[in-house]
Design an enzyme around this catalytic site. Structure first.
Site, PDB file in Angstrom:
ATOM      1  N   HIS A 159       1.043  -1.354  -0.296  1.00 10.95           N
ATOM      2  CA  HIS A 159       0.073   0.049   0.162  1.00 10.95           C
ATOM      3  C   HIS A 159       0.949   1.384  -0.173  1.00 10.95           C
ATOM      4  O   HIS A 159       2.072   1.038   0.226  1.00 10.95           O
ATOM      5  CB  HIS A 159      -0.722   0.076   1.293  1.00 10.95           C
ATOM      6  CG  HIS A 159      -2.233  -0.966   1.038  1.00 10.95           C
ATOM      7  ND1 HIS A 159      -2.083  -2.331   1.435  1.00 10.95           N
ATOM      8  CD2 HIS A 159      -3.421  -0.524   0.539  1.00 10.95           C
ATOM      9  CE1 HIS A 159      -3.147  -2.776   1.196  1.00 10.95           C
ATOM     10  NE2 HIS A 159      -4.037  -1.830   0.940  1.00 10.95           N
ATOM     11  N   LYS A 163      -0.305   4.453   4.711  1.00 11.73           N
ATOM     12  CA  LYS A 163      -1.153   3.535   5.488  1.00 11.73           C
ATOM     13  C   LYS A 163      -0.481   3.197   6.904  1.00 11.73           C
ATOM     14  O   LYS A 163       0.430   2.945   6.952  1.00 11.73           O
ATOM     15  CB  LYS A 163      -1.283   2.298   4.768  1.00 11.73           C
ATOM     16  CG  LYS A 163      -2.352   1.409   5.043  1.00 11.73           C
ATOM     17  CD  LYS A 163      -2.600   0.280   4.126  1.00 11.73           C
ATOM     18  CE  LYS A 163      -3.726  -0.770   4.685  1.00 11.73           C
ATOM     19  NZ  LYS A 163      -5.209  -0.025   5.138  1.00 11.73           N
TER      20      LYS A 163
END
Length: 271
Positions: A159, A163
């Site tokens: 990600h 995150k």
């Protein structure tokens, strides 16, 4: 004429919040009802049309009065933080409104509180709202059911650099699907964060690896590694809009359902 479903968007000024506002504005059958921001946010009072990146204002502004916003809408779409999502779930239970939760990183206590709230509200909760990912989870479950424990399972995800939780909710969702396919508990077979002299891999373990960097929306692979062969099942998200559209679909599906805790497999009719 059927009235549009009014959606309250939590974290309206965040990356996902802005995406959801735009998707809701563009999709037929739904309309932006409210945008919720935390107390002290610099975006309180901002026009929701501007937050959505539209070329015009909607004459609706971001508010911190979650109770009033929720009471005035039909459903809440929530991609925020665990503490906020728990509070929104409790508010949904008071008003009987639909609550779609895509937040991840919940503790066991948080999960119990949400389950309790679902006695008074229709809550659709999933680690990922995309159609593709939920189909992937079904395939992972089937593969784990079909392959014996000598096939090692590794869940790899990547990600964007912002995150805050790892493994991702989607990675955990895939791990749960694998564990379900093998009829075992993930918490008893979870393996993550390998470093140093770890010893040999435990047979039957479900491993996780989390990568973070750049602007990656989301990539997930479930790897089944056997003797001399590997099965790799994966999904790549290229646009946050897929999650927003899935969440809107969940909000629409949930209208008129009995209170309870549902997931995207229920919404999509996936066995």
């Amino acid at each position: 004429m059927t009235q549009d479903l009014k959606i309250a968007v939590t974290g309206a000024a965040g990356r996902m919040g802005r995406t959801i506002l735009k998707v809701v504005h563009e999709m037929p059958g739904v309309a932006i009802g409210a945008g919720i921001e935390a107390e002290g946010s610099p975006h309180l009072g901002a026009d929701l049309g501007e937050l959505a990146g539209l070329a015009y204002k909607l004459d609706l502004t971001a508010t911190s009065d979650a109770a009033a916003a929720i009471a005035d809408c039909d459903a809440i779409i929530d991609f925020t933080r665990p503490a906020a999502s728990v509070a929104f779930a409790q508010e949904a239970a008071k008003t009987g409104k639909v609550h779609v939760i895509a937040t991840t990183g919940f503790t066991d206590e948080d999960e119990a509180t949400i389950a309790e709230a679902a006695k008074g509200a229709v809550i659709v909760k999933a680690g990922n709202m995309s159609l593709g990912v939920n189909l992937l989870a079904a395939l992972v479950r089937q593969a784990a059911r079909s392959l014996d424990p000598t096939w090692d399972i590794e869940i790899v995800e990547m990600h964007h650099r912002h995150k805050v939780d790892a493994p991702s909710g989607t990675a955990l969702m895939l791990g749960e699907a694998a564990a379900d396919g093998r009829n075992i508990a993930l918490k008893d077979n979870f393996e993550s964060g390998r470093d140093g002299i770890t010893g040999e891999r435990k047979e039957g373990a479900i491993g996780f690896a989390a990568l973070r960097g750049g602007s990656v929306v989301g990539e997930h692979q479930a790897i089944f590694a056997g003797a001399h062969e590997r099965l790799v099942l994966g999904h790549i998200a290229e646009d946050r809009g897929i999650f927003a559209r899935g969440a809107v679909k969940a909000a629409q599906w949930a209208q008129g359902r009995k209170p309870g805790l549902y997931d995207m497999a229920d919404v999509l009719g996936i066995d």
